[in-house]
Design a protein around this motif. Structure first.
Motif, PDB file in Angstrom:
ATOM      1  N   UNK A  30      12.667 -11.337   2.383  1.00  0.00           N
ATOM      2  CA  UNK A  30      13.930 -11.225   1.639  1.00  0.00           C
ATOM      3  C   UNK A  30      13.688 -10.507   0.321  1.00  0.00           C
ATOM      4  N   UNK A  31      14.617  -9.641  -0.063  1.00  0.00           N
ATOM      5  CA  UNK A  31      14.459  -8.878  -1.303  1.00  0.00           C
ATOM      6  C   UNK A  31      14.932  -9.663  -2.519  1.00  0.00           C
ATOM      7  N   UNK A  32      16.208 -10.033  -2.534  1.00  0.00           N
ATOM      8  CA  UNK A  32      16.793 -10.674  -3.714  1.00  0.00           C
ATOM      9  C   UNK A  32      16.192 -12.054  -3.944  1.00  0.00           C
ATOM     10  N   UNK A  33      15.747 -12.264  -5.167  1.00  0.00           N
ATOM     11  CA  UNK A  33      15.164 -13.552  -5.519  1.00  0.00           C
ATOM     12  C   UNK A  33      13.827 -13.793  -4.864  1.00  0.00           C
ATOM     13  N   UNK A  34      13.184 -12.745  -4.404  1.00  0.00           N
ATOM     14  CA  UNK A  34      11.899 -12.902  -3.723  1.00  0.00           C
ATOM     15  C   UNK A  34      11.025 -11.679  -4.002  1.00  0.00           C
ATOM     16  N   UNK A  35      11.106 -10.667  -3.142  1.00  0.00           N
ATOM     17  CA  UNK A  35      10.270  -9.477  -3.327  1.00  0.00           C
ATOM     18  C   UNK A  35      10.679  -8.656  -4.547  1.00  0.00           C
ATOM     19  N   UNK A  65      10.885   4.819   3.338  1.00  0.00           N
ATOM     20  CA  UNK A  65      10.408   4.304   4.631  1.00  0.00           C
ATOM     21  C   UNK A  65      10.075   2.823   4.536  1.00  0.00           C
ATOM     22  N   UNK A  66       9.369   2.429   3.479  1.00  0.00           N
ATOM     23  CA  UNK A  66       8.959   1.034   3.355  1.00  0.00           C
ATOM     24  C   UNK A  66      10.139   0.115   3.069  1.00  0.00           C
ATOM     25  N   UNK A  67      11.178   0.655   2.442  1.00  0.00           N
ATOM     26  CA  UNK A  67      12.398  -0.131   2.248  1.00  0.00           C
ATOM     27  C   UNK A  67      12.993  -0.488   3.601  1.00  0.00           C
ATOM     28  N   UNK A  68      13.000   0.490   4.507  1.00  0.00           N
ATOM     29  CA  UNK A  68      13.517   0.228   5.854  1.00  0.00           C
ATOM     30  C   UNK A  68      12.599  -0.741   6.605  1.00  0.00           C
ATOM     31  N   UNK A  69      11.291  -0.584   6.433  1.00  0.00           N
ATOM     32  CA  UNK A  69      10.343  -1.496   7.091  1.00  0.00           C
ATOM     33  C   UNK A  69      10.591  -2.925   6.605  1.00  0.00           C
ATOM     34  N   UNK A  70      10.787  -3.090   5.305  1.00  0.00           N
ATOM     35  CA  UNK A  70      11.052  -4.431   4.765  1.00  0.00           C
ATOM     36  C   UNK A  70      12.309  -5.023   5.394  1.00  0.00           C
ATOM     37  N   UNK A  71      13.367  -4.214   5.470  1.00  0.00           N
ATOM     38  CA  UNK A  71      14.625  -4.694   6.046  1.00  0.00           C
ATOM     39  C   UNK A  71      14.435  -5.097   7.503  1.00  0.00           C
ATOM     40  N   UNK A  80      11.015  -9.631  -7.385  1.00  0.00           N
ATOM     41  CA  UNK A  80      10.247 -10.104  -8.540  1.00  0.00           C
ATOM     42  C   UNK A  80       8.803  -9.601  -8.504  1.00  0.00           C
ATOM     43  N   UNK A  81       8.437  -8.937  -7.390  1.00  0.00           N
ATOM     44  CA  UNK A  81       7.047  -8.492  -7.226  1.00  0.00           C
ATOM     45  C   UNK A  81       6.936  -6.972  -7.122  1.00  0.00           C
ATOM     46  N   UNK A  82       7.808  -6.366  -6.313  1.00  0.00           N
ATOM     47  CA  UNK A  82       7.744  -4.922  -6.083  1.00  0.00           C
ATOM     48  C   UNK A  82       8.716  -4.175  -6.992  1.00  0.00           C
ATOM     49  N   UNK A  83       8.380  -2.947  -7.392  1.00  0.00           N
ATOM     50  CA  UNK A  83       9.294  -2.158  -8.213  1.00  0.00           C
ATOM     51  C   UNK A  83      10.582  -1.865  -7.456  1.00  0.00           C
ATOM     52  N   UNK A  84      11.680  -1.802  -8.176  1.00  0.00           N
ATOM     53  CA  UNK A  84      12.971  -1.484  -7.566  1.00  0.00           C
ATOM     54  C   UNK A  84      12.892  -0.087  -6.947  1.00  0.00           C
ATOM     55  N   UNK A  85      13.313   0.088  -5.684  1.00  0.00           N
ATOM     56  CA  UNK A  85      13.189   1.395  -5.018  1.00  0.00           C
ATOM     57  C   UNK A  85      13.759   2.555  -5.814  1.00  0.00           C
ATOM     58  N   UNK A 131       0.797  -1.235   0.000  1.00  0.00           N
ATOM     59  CA  UNK A 131       0.000   0.000   0.000  1.00  0.00           C
ATOM     60  C   UNK A 131       0.827   1.282   0.000  1.00  0.00           C
ATOM     61  N   UNK A 132       2.051   1.246   0.525  1.00  0.00           N
ATOM     62  CA  UNK A 132       2.857   2.465   0.656  1.00  0.00           C
ATOM     63  C   UNK A 132       4.159   2.404  -0.136  1.00  0.00           C
ATOM     64  N   UNK A 133       4.372   1.328  -0.886  1.00  0.00           N
ATOM     65  CA  UNK A 133       5.676   1.115  -1.511  1.00  0.00           C
ATOM     66  C   UNK A 133       6.067   2.259  -2.450  1.00  0.00           C
ATOM     67  N   UNK A 134       5.141   2.751  -3.246  1.00  0.00           N
ATOM     68  CA  UNK A 134       5.480   3.786  -4.224  1.00  0.00           C
ATOM     69  C   UNK A 134       5.384   5.191  -3.647  1.00  0.00           C
ATOM     70  N   UNK A 135       4.560   5.388  -2.627  1.00  0.00           N
ATOM     71  CA  UNK A 135       4.403   6.731  -2.051  1.00  0.00           C
ATOM     72  C   UNK A 135       5.410   7.004  -0.925  1.00  0.00           C
ATOM     73  N   UNK A 136       5.850   5.941  -0.240  1.00  0.00           N
ATOM     74  CA  UNK A 136       6.807   6.098   0.869  1.00  0.00           C
ATOM     75  C   UNK A 136       7.918   5.065   0.712  1.00  0.00           C
ATOM     76  N   UNK A 137       8.551   5.096  -0.445  1.00  0.00           N
ATOM     77  CA  UNK A 137       9.498   4.032  -0.804  1.00  0.00           C
ATOM     78  C   UNK A 137      10.644   3.899   0.186  1.00  0.00           C
TER      79      UNK A 137
END
Length: 409
Positions: free
Chosen positions: A197-202, A169-175, A204-209, A161-167
């Motif tokens: 996990x980002x590589x080989x997982x997310x 912040x959400x990158x840190x949340x994912x980590x 493939x689904x979410x746009x690169x930050x 829901x926030x990946x593109x608007x708060x990239x």
């Protein structure tokens, strides 16, 4: 074969008070155990394989006589089918305990990770940011879930829901979610791949930050404005002004200068040694001090261990120098002066790239280069910092617009 006992009635069983084992009949080997304290419980004496076992069937009167006889029959039936009731009970209990361990919630795991971060981090706010971001974005969805149940769909429900608007912040949340789930896996609370996990997982689904957000750089002062700025800064009174001047002259980070202690500074040899505990890269950093930096330090009072203490004797706050810049009407950040220094070194000098990077205490990313560079190029960096100080001492001439003389009519 145990001797067959007379089948006692419920009333007779109730009247048994003598400590010891009392055969109650109905099922061979079934006894009521009475302890010296008066507590009573059911025990089935049976042979399991080659072992003689006393198998507990529950307390009395919570388990009445009829129920005890039924349990005894079921237990003996298991023994006849080759099942060890004691071993079976231990396995079930172990499985239950293991399940309880696995059922720890994400929020509880996160609390342990945050506590570890608080113990490790030099920056109290860093651990607080962990807690704040997880509470805001992750806990509403993952907080009460058992970490063993969290999968990719749940993580995406937090991030998408926030990946593109708060990239950022959400990158840190994912980590941080990934770190919490990794901790849970290591401690036996979950198994399998990490769904955050980002590589080989997310990836493939979410746009690169980097594709959906722009990097926000610290605003820096123009190179040619440095001389005028420094002249104005030296007119400012107070510890924050002197600390900011020191930041500029040494091209260090705000927290490094604010935490500077007299014990770290060797005025005789013009060197400031910042311990690893206060460096971003966690490596000791030696800073060559220009004549101007030495003069600044020699004029500072030495009433405390800190070079730039607040009125309470503590390090200056993060906002002390920021607020000073605002009062001066300067549109730049404290960290931005490092960028100005780097631009000046690249555009106005011929110092090698690696000398300038080492002056900024940047980590050498090239592994081969890092392996061969043993020293810290102190002599070359001393010349670089002295040239920087001289540049900052001289306001650069501003271009003037000269009107053309009107042609004579």
């Amino acid at each position: 074969m145990p001797k067959k006992a007379r089948e006692l009635s419920a009333i007779e069983v109730k009247r048994l008070e003598q400590p010891g084992l009392h055969a109650v009949g109905g099922v061979a080997g079934l006894h009521l155990q009475v302890t010296p304290s008066g507590a009573k419980s059911w025990v089935l004496r049976a042979t399991v394989g080659a072992k003689r076992r006393d198998i507990g069937l529950g307390g009395y009167p919570d388990t009445p006589l009829a129920a005890a006889r039924e349990r005894a029959r079921e237990t003996k039936d298991k023994i006849r089918h080759g099942i060890d009731p004691v071993a079976e009970r231990r396995a079930l209990r172990s499985s239950l305990l293991a399940q309880q361990v696995r059922d720890i919630t994400f929020e509880r795991c996160a609390a342990e990770v945050i506590r570890k971060k608080q113990a490790e981090s030099r920056n109290v706010k860093h651990a607080q940011q962990w807690e704040n971001t997880l509470r805001t974005y992750a806990y509403p969805i993952l907080g009460k879930m058992a970490v063993s149940d969290i999968d990719l769909a749940h993580v995406l429900k937090v991030l998408e829901p926030h990946w593109e608007s708060k990239t950022e912040t959400m990158t840190r949340v994912r980590q941080r979610i990934e770190a919490v789930l990794a901790w849970a896996t290591v401690h036996g609370h979950r198994s399998g791949d990490n769904p955050a996990r980002w590589k080989g997982n997310l990836d493939a689904i979410l746009p690169k930050p980097s594709k959906v957000t722009k990097v926000q750089h610290h605003k820096a002062l123009a190179i040619d404005d440095m001389g005028e700025f420094m002249a104005n800064l030296r007119q400012q009174q107070g510890t924050a002004a002197r600390c900011l001047e020191f930041v500029v002259l040494t091209a260090t980070r705000s927290n490094e200068a604010r935490g500077a202690a007299w014990s770290e500074i060797d005025l005789a040899n013009s060197v400031w040694v910042i311990p690893a505990s206060r460096m971003k890269a966690e490596k000791e950093h030696r800073v060559p001090l220009s004549k101007e930096a030495i003069a600044l330090l020699e004029n500072m009072p030495r009433n405390a261990e800190l070079v730039f203490p607040s009125l309470r004797g503590r390090p200056l706050s993060e906002n002390a120098m920021t607020n000073l810049l605002k009062r001066m009407g300067v549109s730049a950040t404290v960290h931005g002066f490092r960028s100005t220094f780097r631009d000046w070194a690249a555009e106005r000098t011929s110092y090698p790239h690696h000398v300038c990077e080492m002056a900024l205490a940047h980590t050498i990313k090239n592994a081969a280069e890092a392996a061969y560079r043993r020293g810290d190029l102190m002599e070359k960096r001393a010349k670089l910092m002295q040239d920087w100080a001289k540049f900052c001492d001289k306001p650069q001439p501003k271009g003037e617009v000269v009107p053309l003389r009107s042609a004579e009519m």
